[in-house]
Design a protein around this motif. Structure first.
Motif, PDB file in Angstrom:
ATOM      1  N   UNK A 119       9.925  23.842   6.214  1.00  0.00           N
ATOM      2  CA  UNK A 119       8.448  23.919   4.778  1.00  0.00           C
ATOM      3  C   UNK A 119       8.035  22.107   4.416  1.00  0.00           C
ATOM      4  N   UNK A 120       9.808  21.675   4.770  1.00  0.00           N
ATOM      5  CA  UNK A 120       9.221  20.046   4.279  1.00  0.00           C
ATOM      6  C   UNK A 120       8.363  19.495   5.050  1.00  0.00           C
ATOM      7  N   UNK A 121       8.229  19.585   6.100  1.00  0.00           N
ATOM      8  CA  UNK A 121       7.090  18.598   7.171  1.00  0.00           C
ATOM      9  C   UNK A 121       5.877  19.224   6.413  1.00  0.00           C
ATOM     10  N   UNK A 122       5.327  20.872   6.309  1.00  0.00           N
ATOM     11  CA  UNK A 122       3.950  21.371   5.587  1.00  0.00           C
ATOM     12  C   UNK A 122       4.057  20.453   4.619  1.00  0.00           C
ATOM     13  N   UNK A 123       4.820  20.281   3.277  1.00  0.00           N
ATOM     14  CA  UNK A 123       4.863  19.533   2.669  1.00  0.00           C
ATOM     15  C   UNK A 123       4.564  18.174   2.510  1.00  0.00           C
ATOM     16  N   UNK A 124       4.834  17.704   3.242  1.00  0.00           N
ATOM     17  CA  UNK A 124       4.600  15.941   3.334  1.00  0.00           C
ATOM     18  C   UNK A 124       3.056  15.975   4.409  1.00  0.00           C
ATOM     19  N   UNK A 125       2.543  16.604   4.877  1.00  0.00           N
ATOM     20  CA  UNK A 125       1.755  16.493   5.680  1.00  0.00           C
ATOM     21  C   UNK A 125       0.435  17.184   4.414  1.00  0.00           C
ATOM     22  N   UNK A 126       0.848  18.104   4.358  1.00  0.00           N
ATOM     23  CA  UNK A 126      -0.541  18.469   2.963  1.00  0.00           C
ATOM     24  C   UNK A 126      -1.169  17.397   1.777  1.00  0.00           C
ATOM     25  N   UNK A 127       0.498  16.300   1.223  1.00  0.00           N
ATOM     26  CA  UNK A 127       0.059  15.534   0.506  1.00  0.00           C
ATOM     27  C   UNK A 127      -0.986  14.782   1.635  1.00  0.00           C
ATOM     28  N   UNK A 128      -0.722  14.315   2.777  1.00  0.00           N
ATOM     29  CA  UNK A 128      -1.357  13.680   3.992  1.00  0.00           C
ATOM     30  C   UNK A 128      -2.900  13.696   3.874  1.00  0.00           C
ATOM     31  N   UNK A 129      -2.980  15.371   3.705  1.00  0.00           N
ATOM     32  CA  UNK A 129      -4.687  15.882   3.634  1.00  0.00           C
ATOM     33  C   UNK A 129      -5.175  15.897   2.630  1.00  0.00           C
ATOM     34  N   UNK A 130      -4.406  15.474   1.144  1.00  0.00           N
ATOM     35  CA  UNK A 130      -5.150  15.570  -0.084  1.00  0.00           C
ATOM     36  C   UNK A 130      -5.197  13.905  -0.158  1.00  0.00           C
ATOM     37  N   UNK A 131      -4.584  12.739   0.456  1.00  0.00           N
ATOM     38  CA  UNK A 131      -4.835  11.387   0.301  1.00  0.00           C
ATOM     39  C   UNK A 131      -5.635  11.218   1.221  1.00  0.00           C
ATOM     40  N   UNK A 132      -5.911  11.963   2.246  1.00  0.00           N
ATOM     41  CA  UNK A 132      -7.180  11.946   2.967  1.00  0.00           C
ATOM     42  C   UNK A 132      -8.491  10.608   1.976  1.00  0.00           C
ATOM     43  N   UNK A 133      -8.556  12.262   0.701  1.00  0.00           N
ATOM     44  CA  UNK A 133      -9.533  12.126  -0.163  1.00  0.00           C
ATOM     45  C   UNK A 133     -10.051  10.596  -0.920  1.00  0.00           C
ATOM     46  N   UNK A 134      -8.924  10.497  -1.049  1.00  0.00           N
ATOM     47  CA  UNK A 134      -8.427   8.944  -1.262  1.00  0.00           C
ATOM     48  C   UNK A 134      -8.882   7.925  -0.370  1.00  0.00           C
ATOM     49  N   UNK A 135      -8.874   7.967   1.074  1.00  0.00           N
ATOM     50  CA  UNK A 135      -8.844   6.952   1.969  1.00  0.00           C
ATOM     51  C   UNK A 135     -10.864   7.653   1.922  1.00  0.00           C
ATOM     52  N   UNK A 136     -11.834   8.631   2.009  1.00  0.00           N
ATOM     53  CA  UNK A 136     -12.518   8.673   2.169  1.00  0.00           C
ATOM     54  C   UNK A 136     -13.021   8.270   0.634  1.00  0.00           C
ATOM     55  N   UNK A 137     -12.971   8.243  -0.654  1.00  0.00           N
ATOM     56  CA  UNK A 137     -13.519   7.364  -1.813  1.00  0.00           C
ATOM     57  C   UNK A 137     -13.174   6.302  -1.833  1.00  0.00           C
ATOM     58  N   UNK A 138     -12.424   5.950  -1.673  1.00  0.00           N
ATOM     59  CA  UNK A 138     -11.949   3.698  -1.646  1.00  0.00           C
ATOM     60  C   UNK A 138     -11.891   3.566  -0.598  1.00  0.00           C
ATOM     61  N   UNK A 139     -12.045   3.687   0.340  1.00  0.00           N
ATOM     62  CA  UNK A 139     -12.610   3.157   1.573  1.00  0.00           C
ATOM     63  C   UNK A 139     -13.363   1.850   1.578  1.00  0.00           C
ATOM     64  N   UNK A 140     -15.046   2.447   1.485  1.00  0.00           N
ATOM     65  CA  UNK A 140     -15.308   1.575   1.079  1.00  0.00           C
ATOM     66  C   UNK A 140     -15.361   0.788   0.802  1.00  0.00           C
ATOM     67  N   UNK A 141     -15.234   0.739  -0.534  1.00  0.00           N
ATOM     68  CA  UNK A 141     -15.544  -0.723  -2.255  1.00  0.00           C
ATOM     69  C   UNK A 141     -14.100  -1.339  -1.710  1.00  0.00           C
TER      70      UNK A 141
END
Length: 482
Positions: A119-141
């Motif tokens: 379950x440790x790897x899944x928790x880390x991957x889930x975090x990165x999946x949510x971090x993708x939203x930060x990338x998409x929201x902030x990449x341009x600005x």
């Protein structure tokens, strides 16, 4: 075409100079030292060679774009770009350790589950999946649009923190809040917090949006350049020369010329003047209206360059992170009121598989680096640097068990050396700009309040780090245009 003076020859300044010269501008770079590259330096002695700045590269697409836009030879034509795999090995005080592959989500899950439990790897991957939203929201600005003036409104909100659930927003407002709530395992928490420490940020106050940094690393990979990262600075410098950029070394800019509403050039320490239609500041100059985030802490780096006897063992990992004995003590030492240094900090050990760095295959060039305080600690006092280096070498023994016995000689570089080399105040090292907390983690805008003045480099938008500095050059070149 315009006459442009670029102050400094760090990576952001070089990137701007190459792009501007390619569009036909007449570009002159004034550098107070005798060489180019800024913090991306090199130390050579007895056949050994060491990077004195960044040791790895993330998001190489920034420099691929630079080389495509400024000439025929690509980045890969110009440097020996190598993927680093495995990406990193983590070592903890309790004996826990694991090695993570480069840019492989499945491989990371497997490694973390094996070392820390199912379950440790899944928790880390889930975090990165949510971090993708930060990338998409902030990449341009953050990476593709200039920050003009001091208006932070476009990046004031943290996209990782939900707007409609205030109870969750309070708990997740900082990186440490995210780590403890979503990762739970102490090793995973430490692994996430290390990204903040790497850039001199306190994870207890850094915005949750900092999760975008591990996302970028996991998505775009970790890279090294054969011969050392200084080779990248050399290649960009060469591209500038090919585009007929004029370089004046030993030329310290001490003032801006103009009538207060527009810059008309620069004044040098020797009393001479250079007229210009635009000035691009990539280094500190007295009186400039640079905006520095109040959230940025006074930290720099202490680095020990170690010439080691004995060959690099086969299978050695390029980068190892040795975590602190006690994280709270480390954070208090770095960011607390009392000017102290941590007894055993989190540190990075770099062991490149690169014979170009050594006199022969019977030796190894090893670099050990830790984030340290700059304010309140006088690194120039005799004995301070060597005493701290002793601690780093001892701690690095967790990654290189026989390190102390293998040392032929070592060189210690502190914030005092950084200040002398780059002119950075107190030898501080800027981190990347981050969204959230009302824009308090943004750097200076790319356009100054005086017409014709622009900012590039780590102290300007989008902040420090090789990719961000390279993007600042692209943003300023776009602002000035043709």
């Amino acid at each position: 075409m315009a006459r442009i003076v670029v102050i400094g020859s760090g990576m952001g300044a070089l990137a701007a100079a190459a792009r501007l010269a390619t569009t036909g501008h007449r570009v002159t770079v004034c550098e107070r030292s005798r060489t180019h590259g800024g913090a991306v330096g090199r130390h050579e002695r007895d056949g050994f060679s060491f990077d004195t700045g960044p040791g790895l590269l993330n998001l190489p697409a920034v420099y691929r774009d630079l080389f495509i836009k400024t000439g025929k030879e690509t980045l890969e034509d110009s440097v020996d770009l190598r993927e680093v795999d495995p990406a990193v090995r983590h070592v903890f005080a309790d004996g826990t350790e694991f090695t993570l592959p480069n840019a492989s989500r499945a491989g990371v899950v497997s490694s973390l589950d094996e070392a820390l439990g199912a379950g440790s790897g899944e928790r880390w991957t889930d975090l990165l999946n949510r971090a993708r939203g930060v990338w998409e929201a902030t990449r341009r600005p953050l990476l593709e649009e200039p920050l003009e003036g001091a208006d932070p409104s476009a990046l004031a909100h943290d996209p990782y923190v939900p707007l409609k659930r205030p109870w969750l927003r309070r708990r997740s407002a900082t990186l440490t809040g995210v780590a403890r709530r979503e990762l739970k395992h102490p090793a995973l928490v430490a692994m996430l917090e290390e990204y903040a420490l790497r850039y001199g940020y306190d994870p207890r106050t850094a915005p949750a949006s900092l999760v975008v940094l591990p996302y970028m690393e996991a998505t775009f990979g970790t890279w090294y350049i054969g011969g050392g990262m200084r080779s990248l600075a050399d290649a960009v410098f060469q591209r500038c020369e090919e585009r007929k950029v004029e370089f004046l070394f030993g030329a310290e800019v001490t003032s801006l010329l103009g009538d207060g509403s527009r810059v008309t050039g620069v004044g040098l320490a020797d009393g001479s003047r250079i007229e210009a239609d635009h000035v691009v500041a990539g280094a500190p100059v007295p009186g400039l209206d640079r905006r520095e985030s109040a959230q940025h802490t006074a930290t720099g780096r202490c680095t020990v360059l170690i010439a080691a006897q004995g060959a690099r063992p086969p299978g050695t990992v390029h980068r190892t992170v040795v975590h602190a004995l006690e994280r709270t003590e480390e954070l208090d030492a770095l960011f607390g009121e009392d000017p102290v240094v941590s007894a055993r900090p989190t540190l990075q050990v770099l062991r490149p598989d690169d014979l170009a760095l050594c006199p022969d295959d019977g030796h190894e060039a090893i670099t050990v680096t830790a984030t340290v305080r700059t304010r309140g600690v006088d690194w120039a006092v005799p004995g301070v640097a060597d005493s701290y280096a002793d601690r780093l070498v001892e701690a690095a023994g967790s990654a290189v068990p026989d390190l102390a016995e293998r040392v032929l000689w070592r060189e210690v570089r502190t914030p005092a050396d950084t200040a002398a080399q780059t002119g950075a105040p107190e030898g501080r090292v800027p981190g990347p700009a981050l969204a959230g907390q009302g824009g308090g983690w943004l750097a200076a805008g790319n356009r100054g309040s005086t017409e014709g003045l622009h900012f590039v480099g780590g102290w300007a938008h989008p902040g420090g780090g090789l990719p961000h500095a390279g993007m600042s050059g692209a943003l300023v070149a776009e602002l000035i245009g043709t």
